[in-house]
Every structure is written in C-alpha cells, then in structure tokens.
Design an enzyme around this catalytic site. Structure first.
Site, PDB file in Angstrom:
ATOM      1  N   ARG A 168       0.843  -1.215   0.000  1.00 27.90           N
ATOM      2  CA  ARG A 168       0.000   0.000   0.000  1.00 27.90           C
ATOM      3  C   ARG A 168       0.874   1.261   0.000  1.00 27.90           C
ATOM      4  O   ARG A 168       0.576   2.237   0.698  1.00 27.90           O
ATOM      5  CB  ARG A 168      -0.938   0.039   1.222  1.00 27.90           C
ATOM      6  CG  ARG A 168      -1.903  -1.094   1.306  1.00 27.90           C
ATOM      7  CD  ARG A 168      -2.914  -1.089   0.158  1.00 27.90           C
ATOM      8  NE  ARG A 168      -3.725  -2.276   0.224  1.00 27.90           N
ATOM      9  CZ  ARG A 168      -3.387  -3.446  -0.333  1.00 27.90           C
ATOM     10  NH1 ARG A 168      -2.273  -3.560  -1.019  1.00 27.90           N
ATOM     11  NH2 ARG A 168      -4.166  -4.479  -0.214  1.00 27.90           N
ATOM     12  N   SER A 242     -10.801  -0.550   3.661  1.00 28.80           N
ATOM     13  CA  SER A 242     -10.008  -0.803   4.875  1.00 28.80           C
ATOM     14  C   SER A 242      -9.537   0.525   5.441  1.00 28.80           C
ATOM     15  O   SER A 242      -8.890   1.299   4.741  1.00 28.80           O
ATOM     16  CB  SER A 242      -8.773  -1.643   4.540  1.00 28.80           C
ATOM     17  OG  SER A 242      -9.176  -2.832   3.928  1.00 28.80           O
ATOM     18  N   GLU A 338      -5.207   4.091   6.453  1.00 29.07           N
ATOM     19  CA  GLU A 338      -4.842   3.882   5.052  1.00 29.07           C
ATOM     20  C   GLU A 338      -5.277   5.069   4.175  1.00 29.07           C
ATOM     21  O   GLU A 338      -4.526   5.499   3.314  1.00 29.07           O
ATOM     22  CB  GLU A 338      -5.478   2.577   4.557  1.00 29.07           C
ATOM     23  CG  GLU A 338      -4.961   2.133   3.220  1.00 29.07           C
ATOM     24  CD  GLU A 338      -5.625   0.854   2.718  1.00 29.07           C
ATOM     25  OE1 GLU A 338      -5.311  -0.222   3.239  1.00 29.07           O
ATOM     26  OE2 GLU A 338      -6.461   0.956   1.806  1.00 29.07           O
TER      27      GLU A 338
HETATM   28  C1  LIG Z   1     -15.511  -0.506  -0.468  1.00 28.22           C
HETATM   29  C2  LIG Z   1     -14.047  -0.245  -0.707  1.00 28.22           C
HETATM   30  C3  LIG Z   1     -13.178  -1.303  -0.920  1.00 28.22           C
HETATM   31  C4  LIG Z   1     -11.814  -1.077  -1.164  1.00 28.22           C
HETATM   32  N1  LIG Z   1     -11.009  -2.149  -1.369  1.00 28.22           N
HETATM   33  C5  LIG Z   1      -9.681  -1.966  -1.624  1.00 28.22           C
HETATM   34  C6  LIG Z   1      -8.828  -3.092  -1.867  1.00 28.22           C
HETATM   35  O1  LIG Z   1      -9.259  -4.242  -1.884  1.00 28.22           O
HETATM   36  N2  LIG Z   1      -7.515  -2.845  -2.084  1.00 28.22           N
HETATM   37  C7  LIG Z   1      -7.001  -1.581  -2.107  1.00 28.22           C
HETATM   38  O2  LIG Z   1      -5.801  -1.440  -2.329  1.00 28.22           O
HETATM   39  N3  LIG Z   1      -7.797  -0.502  -1.878  1.00 28.22           N
HETATM   40  C8  LIG Z   1      -9.111  -0.657  -1.643  1.00 28.22           C
HETATM   41  N4  LIG Z   1      -9.927   0.427  -1.404  1.00 28.22           N
HETATM   42  C9  LIG Z   1      -9.330   1.782  -1.377  1.00 28.22           C
HETATM   43  C10 LIG Z   1      -9.473   2.563  -2.703  1.00 28.22           C
HETATM   44  O3  LIG Z   1     -10.437   1.987  -3.524  1.00 28.22           O
HETATM   45  C11 LIG Z   1      -8.157   2.622  -3.478  1.00 28.22           C
HETATM   46  O4  LIG Z   1      -7.167   3.242  -2.686  1.00 28.22           O
HETATM   47  C12 LIG Z   1      -8.276   3.411  -4.779  1.00 28.22           C
HETATM   48  O5  LIG Z   1      -7.117   3.241  -5.547  1.00 28.22           O
HETATM   49  C13 LIG Z   1      -8.536   4.902  -4.553  1.00 28.22           C
HETATM   50  O6  LIG Z   1      -8.875   5.460  -5.802  1.00 28.22           O
HETATM   51  P1  LIG Z   1      -9.568   6.876  -5.911  1.00 28.22           P
HETATM   52  O7  LIG Z   1      -9.551   7.236  -7.362  1.00 28.22           O
HETATM   53  O8  LIG Z   1     -10.894   6.848  -5.279  1.00 28.22           O
HETATM   54  O9  LIG Z   1      -8.547   7.791  -5.116  1.00 28.22           O
HETATM   55  P2  LIG Z   1      -8.845   9.072  -4.214  1.00 28.22           P
HETATM   56  O10 LIG Z   1      -9.515   8.647  -2.949  1.00 28.22           O
HETATM   57  O11 LIG Z   1      -9.493  10.121  -5.013  1.00 28.22           O
HETATM   58  O12 LIG Z   1      -7.351   9.519  -3.869  1.00 28.22           O
HETATM   59  C14 LIG Z   1      -6.514   8.694  -3.094  1.00 28.22           C
HETATM   60  C15 LIG Z   1      -5.092   9.263  -3.114  1.00 28.22           C
HETATM   61  O13 LIG Z   1      -4.552   9.185  -4.415  1.00 28.22           O
HETATM   62  C16 LIG Z   1      -4.217  10.494  -4.929  1.00 28.22           C
HETATM   63  N5  LIG Z   1      -4.587  10.500  -6.343  1.00 28.22           N
HETATM   64  C17 LIG Z   1      -5.786  10.152  -6.875  1.00 28.22           C
HETATM   65  N6  LIG Z   1      -5.718  10.228  -8.215  1.00 28.22           N
HETATM   66  C18 LIG Z   1      -4.478  10.628  -8.529  1.00 28.22           C
HETATM   67  C19 LIG Z   1      -3.796  10.913  -9.771  1.00 28.22           C
HETATM   68  N7  LIG Z   1      -4.399  10.765 -10.956  1.00 28.22           N
HETATM   69  N8  LIG Z   1      -2.516  11.353  -9.709  1.00 28.22           N
HETATM   70  C20 LIG Z   1      -1.867  11.501  -8.529  1.00 28.22           C
HETATM   71  N9  LIG Z   1      -2.443  11.249  -7.334  1.00 28.22           N
HETATM   72  C21 LIG Z   1      -3.740  10.808  -7.337  1.00 28.22           C
HETATM   73  C22 LIG Z   1      -5.040  11.447  -4.079  1.00 28.22           C
HETATM   74  O14 LIG Z   1      -4.433  12.726  -4.028  1.00 28.22           O
HETATM   75  C23 LIG Z   1      -5.038  10.743  -2.740  1.00 28.22           C
HETATM   76  O15 LIG Z   1      -3.811  10.962  -2.086  1.00 28.22           O
HETATM   77  C24 LIG Z   1     -11.303   0.248  -1.188  1.00 28.22           C
HETATM   78  C25 LIG Z   1     -12.182   1.330  -0.981  1.00 28.22           C
HETATM   79  C26 LIG Z   1     -13.538   1.090  -0.759  1.00 28.22           C
HETATM   80  C27 LIG Z   1     -14.467   2.251  -0.578  1.00 28.22           C
END
Ligand SMILES: Cc1cc2nc3c(=O)[nH]c(=O)nc-3n(C[C@H](O)[C@H](O)[C@H](O)COP(=O)(O)OP(=O)(O)OC[C@H]3O[C@@H](n4cnc5c(N)ncnc54)[C@H](O)[C@@H]3O)c2cc1C
Length: 342
Positions: A168, A242, A338
């Site tokens: 992570r 998580s 996380e």
């Molecule tokens: C129900 C649920 C289940 C999940 N299961 C998992 C799992 O199994 N495994 C796992 O690893 N994660 C899991 N996650 C966490 C999440 O889905 C991941 O971390 C995902 O990659 C976040 O994507 P996002 O686009 O929503 O990011 P955001 O929440 O919008 O951003 C997260 C971080 O990434 C940065 N960021 C976003 N986009 C960019 C970009 N284009 N360039 C640079 N920085 C950027 C943001 O600034 C922030 O720091 C889960 C979340 C939920 C709600």
C-alpha cells in the site's frame, strides 16, 4: 466567483467521496489531459496555490472544506499499446473507473487484472497506494505511467522500479507526495495468462465448485461475489474500504502477542517480518458493529469504518483514534490509517 471559466467555485464534495462526508471545494478544475494541468499551473489566479489531486474519492476522509485547488482527474481512454511475446501492454487514462478497466481488459482478450476487480476508484490512484487484493498487487501488472509535475509543469514518466512500490505504498506517498498528477497508466499483462488463485478465499471457491482450471472471467466473477458478500457497497453505506493498514511487526513482537493471544491472525512475510490482520486486532478489542456519533465499525468486517448516515469527517477521526488507542493499549501496536485524511 472565479474569473477563469474552467475553474469551478464552491463545489460540494459529498457525492465525490465514497464516505459521503460533507465538504466543499473552494475551487475545482477538471483534468482531461496534460494540457489541463499546465493551464492550472500557468494561471495567475491559482497556479501557485496548493493543490489536492482527486480521483474517485474512495481513499479519502474529508474533515474540512478544501482550500487547496482540487484537480479532479477525468482523463479517459483505453488502448492496446503493444503486443509482445510475453505480454500485452495496455494503457488507460487516469480518470477511468478502475473496475471498468478490469472488465474491459478481460472482455477485449487482455486478462490479468481480474483479482483486483471491484476495487473502487480510478486508474490514476491505483499506483499511489499500489492497490492490492486476493493475492495480487498493481505492481505485479504495472508497466509505467505518465503524469505532470505540479512544481515544474514538466511531463514525467516512471517505470516500475522508479515507483518504489511497497505494501500500500509508492513514491507518490513519499518524495512525490502532492507533487504530481498521474494522467496515464500502462499495464503489463502476461502472456500466456496464468491464474493467481492461491488466496484462501479463491482456493475455497475452486474446492466448492470443482473448477480446477478457472478462466480469468471465472476468477473475476468469484472475486466480485466474495467482495460483495464481505464489503459494504459505498453506494449504500458510505465508507473508504479498509481504514487501517495491516501492521507489520518483527517475529519477536509477533511471538510475544501469540503468547498472550494464540488466535491472532498473522501472515509471515518473505523478509522475515510478520503482517498482522488489523481487522482481527480491532475485533479483539470489541469494536465490531460499534457506533460513535454517526460513524461506526462495519458489522461484517471490523477493518471498515462506515458512515451511519450523516457522519462528518471529525466524527470518523474520533472513532478512528478511539480504536487506535484501544489496539495500542491491548497489543502495543499503532494502527496507521490507510486513507488520505484532509
Ligand atoms: C468498499 C471499498 C473497498 C476497497 N477495497 C480496496 C482493496 O481491496 N484494495 C485496495 O488497495 N484498496 C481498496 N480500497 C481503497 C481505494 O479503492 C483505493 O485506494 C483506490 O485506488 C482509490 O482510488 P480513488 O480514485 O478513489 O482515489 P482518491 O480517494 O481520489 O485519492 C486517493 C489518493 O490518491 C491520490 N490520487 C488520486 N488520483 C491521482 C492521480 N491521478 N494522480 C496523482 N495522485 C492521485 C489522491 O491525491 C489521494 O492521495 C477500497 C475502498 C472502498 C471504498
């Protein structure tokens, strides 16, 4: 009111974060390509202001209105870049929904991402925390990425080694934190395809169904079914997946805890350390199903904090801190959140 037509003012963020936490972005710009990033950086109005890069908002806890300029990444597009003897190289726009890319790559004959099905969020955020699930991490399928440096405005390209992927973790949480917008990600999808089915839940499916040689589509379906049974759908119950990372401890620390709690769920790591199941630690402290204000601990999985309806970010953080204190009090282990807390 801002003067630039591409800069939106006072944008509600409640629908743009999966926890459903209320907050407002004072200024927001939509990023559909590298040129949009440069336009923001060149703007006299906001070019020098702090920025917050936003994808799907599924790994985010908003505890306040956002004064930083929000860069909402919406870069689209999926294409096969190259067919090599040993891999398909596929490129996706950073704003694409992660699950859509998993679905489309399988449908188009480029399997390999199926274990990561149904992870919410966008492609661009996947390298930031090296998303992982069911025995696979993004790093295992990553080729390279492109983006824009938020300080210099120059284009950047990073390969797997330069991303410094860990559990992570990546360079985007350290030296490149808040420093770049990822706009395109390329995957290396091995040929011939081989299933990754060693994870306990998947082995169980193989055993139950008698399907000894599952296809990528079969693994995709199993992963979706397992996740739907275990995790709350953010469309129904607000959450960020998580909430805490699984802590990694030394073998001596682990032995010490096992001496007191023989049941503790733990996984030996290749480097000799031991990963503990944070959900188990939280459950052992009696938190599963508990509620504080409008924030709660999910009934089926203690690692997931949920919005009981009208939670605000500070309530979620109050609950998170109470959980951290109990786990520290009982096990001497500090749980680390996380999601990004803003
Ligand atoms: C129900 C649920 C289940 C999940 N299961 C998992 C799992 O199994 N495994 C796992 O690893 N994660 C899991 N996650 C966490 C999440 O889905 C991941 O971390 C995902 O990659 C976040 O994507 P996002 O686009 O929503 O990011 P955001 O929440 O919008 O951003 C997260 C971080 O990434 C940065 N960021 C976003 N986009 C960019 C970009 N284009 N360039 C640079 N920085 C950027 C943001 O600034 C922030 O720091 C889960 C979340 C939920 C709600």
């Amino acid at each position: 009111m801002s003067s630039a037509p591409w800069l939106e003012s006072d944008v509600p963020l409640k629908a743009l974060n999966t926890f459903g936490l209320p907050a407002t972005a004072r200024r927001l710009a939509r990023i559909r390509g590298d040129a949009d990033v440069r336009r923001v950086l060149d703007s006299p109005e906001v070019g020098r202001s702090a920025k917050l890069v936003l994808g799907g908002g599924s790994n985010l806890v908003l505890t306040r209105d956002v004064d930083e300029v929000v860069l909402k990444v919406e870069v689209d597009g999926l294409r096969l870049v190259e067919t090599r003897d040993d891999a398909f190289i596929v490129e996706a726009g950073a704003g694409m929904t992660w699950h859509d890319v998993v679905t489309q790559t399988i449908a188009r004959g480029w399997p390999g991402l199926e274990n990561l099905a149904l992870i919410p969020g966008t492609v661009g955020a996947a390298p930031v925390q090296n998303i992982g699930a069911y025995g696979l991490e993004l790093a295992d399928r990553f080729d390279s990425l492109d983006g824009v440096d938020l300080v210099t405005g120059l284009g950047i390209s990073l390969d797997r080694r330069q991303c410094l992927f860990g559990y992570r973790d990546s360079v985007f949480k350290h030296s490149l934190a808040n420093r770049s917008v990822i706009t395109r990600v390329r995957f290396r999808l091995p040929r011939p395809w081989q299933p990754v089915a060693g994870y306990l839940d998947l082995e169980r499916k193989i055993h139950e169904t008698g399907i000894r040689e599952p296809s990528a589509r079969q693994i995709f379906d199993w992963v979706c079914a397992i996740r739907r049974a275990k995790l709350p759908d953010p469309q129904v119950i607000g959450n960020a997946g998580s909430f805490f990372k699984n802590p990694v401890v030394t073998i001596e620390q682990c032995r010490d805890i096992i001496g007191r709690d023989p049941e503790i769920v733990h996984y030996p790591m290749p480097d000799g350390s031991v990963k503990l199941a944070a959900g188990w630690l939280i459950d052992a402290c009696g938190w599963k199903g508990k509620t504080m204000g409008q924030a709660g601990v999910y009934e089926k999985q203690a690692l997931v904090l949920v919005n009981r309806g009208h939670a605000i970010g500070s309530e979620v953080m109050l609950l998170a801190r109470a959980i951290q204190e109990s786990v520290y009090g009982r096990f001497g282990i500090r749980l680390e959140p996380e999601p990004l807390v803003v």
